[in-house]
Design an enzyme around this catalytic site. Structure first.
Site, PDB file in Angstrom:
ATOM      1  CG  HIS A 260      -5.204  -2.261  -9.670  1.00 32.28           C
ATOM      2  ND1 HIS A 260      -5.005  -1.446  -8.571  1.00 32.28           N
ATOM      3  CD2 HIS A 260      -6.333  -1.815 -10.274  1.00 32.28           C
ATOM      4  CE1 HIS A 260      -5.972  -0.542  -8.528  1.00 32.28           C
ATOM      5  NE2 HIS A 260      -6.780  -0.745  -9.551  1.00 32.28           N
TER       6      HIS A 260
ATOM      7  CG  LEU B  27       7.607   0.994  -4.389  1.00 26.29           C
ATOM      8  CD1 LEU B  27       7.814  -0.282  -5.216  1.00 26.29           C
ATOM      9  CD2 LEU B  27       8.505   0.981  -3.151  1.00 26.29           C
TER      10      LEU B  27
ATOM     11  CG  MET C  19      -1.959  -1.150   1.162  1.00 30.27           C
ATOM     12  SD  MET C  19      -2.903  -1.249  -0.382  1.00 30.27           S
ATOM     13  CE  MET C  19      -4.064   0.086  -0.116  1.00 30.27           C
TER      14      MET C  19
ATOM     15  CD  GLU D  35      -6.639  -9.602  -6.577  1.00 35.70           C
ATOM     16  OE1 GLU D  35      -5.583  -9.473  -5.934  1.00 35.70           O
ATOM     17  OE2 GLU D  35      -7.650  -8.916  -6.343  1.00 35.70           O
TER      18      GLU D  35
END
Ligand code: GRF
Length: 193
Positions: free
Chosen positions: A114, A98, A95, A179
């Site tokens: 995502h 970067l 979360m 996912e």
């Protein structure tokens, strides 16, 4: 080192902030014979991440970093990753955003998962937004990380139908199950490119 055709034993670090269910699926994948990755390190910005428990269960080194001083922290992480010869970073529910500098240092070697069909719904609350907009499908995307949030080159996507009775939570659960399959598929795909 860039990832290249036929690369095996890619030393991988997984970055997490929360539950770590994608981390778990990546660990299971890494333990398969056909897997090109070997997970050497789990990195988190959050000492309370439930997913950190997988470090002990699967005997993987973990490290928690305080991101309050992000520039300094990123420098330390980069040094550690270089020392451990990491050449792939998988963001899995990580979360923090970067910096450009960090991403540049690992160009083409950072992936993210995502929970939306990008380019739709970058950022947070993706399922809520898809339901509010009466979309027929939600889904998930694995993409390369670029300096712009959730905007790097898409590797693979999976659609998930939105049912009339779906709440953000029920939809999130169904997407999450996809996912877990999609992240390993994405890795196999970039390796064979
Ligand atoms: C996933 O939905 C992922 O796509 C998003 O955050 C969630 C993390 O779940 N970025 P987990 O920590 O892997 O269980």
């Amino acid at each position: 080192m860039a990832l290249s055709i036929g690369t095996k034993n890619i030393n991988t670090a997984v970055f997490i902030s929360g539950t770590g269910s994608n981390l778990k699926s990546l660990i299971k994948f890494s333990n398969l014979k056909k897997s090109p990755i070997s997970i050497k390190m789990i990195i988190s910005n959050n000492p309370k991440s439930k997913g950190l428990a997988f470090a002990k269960i699967y005997k993987i080194r973990k490290k928690i970093f305080n991101f309050n001083k992000q520039a300094k922290t990123e420098k330390e992480i980069l040094e550690l990753l270089k020392k451990k010869k990491i050449n792939l970073i998988c963001l899995a529910g990580f979360m923090r955003i970067l910096s450009k500098n960090f991403i540049q240092s690992f160009k083409g070697q950072i992936l993210n998962i995502h929970p939306s069909l990008l380019p739709k719904y970058k950022g947070l609350n993706t399922h809520e937004r898809a339901i509010t907009n009466k979309d027929r499908y939600s889904g998930c995307t694995v993409h390369f990380v670029s300096a712009k949030l959730d905007s790097g080159k898409i590797i693979i996507q999976k659609k998930v139908k939105i049912n009339k009775k779906d709440t953000p939570r029920t939809l999130a659960n169904r997407v999450l199950a996809e996912e877990h399959k999609l992240y390993p598929e994405a890795i196999l795909k970039i390796i064979s490119l």
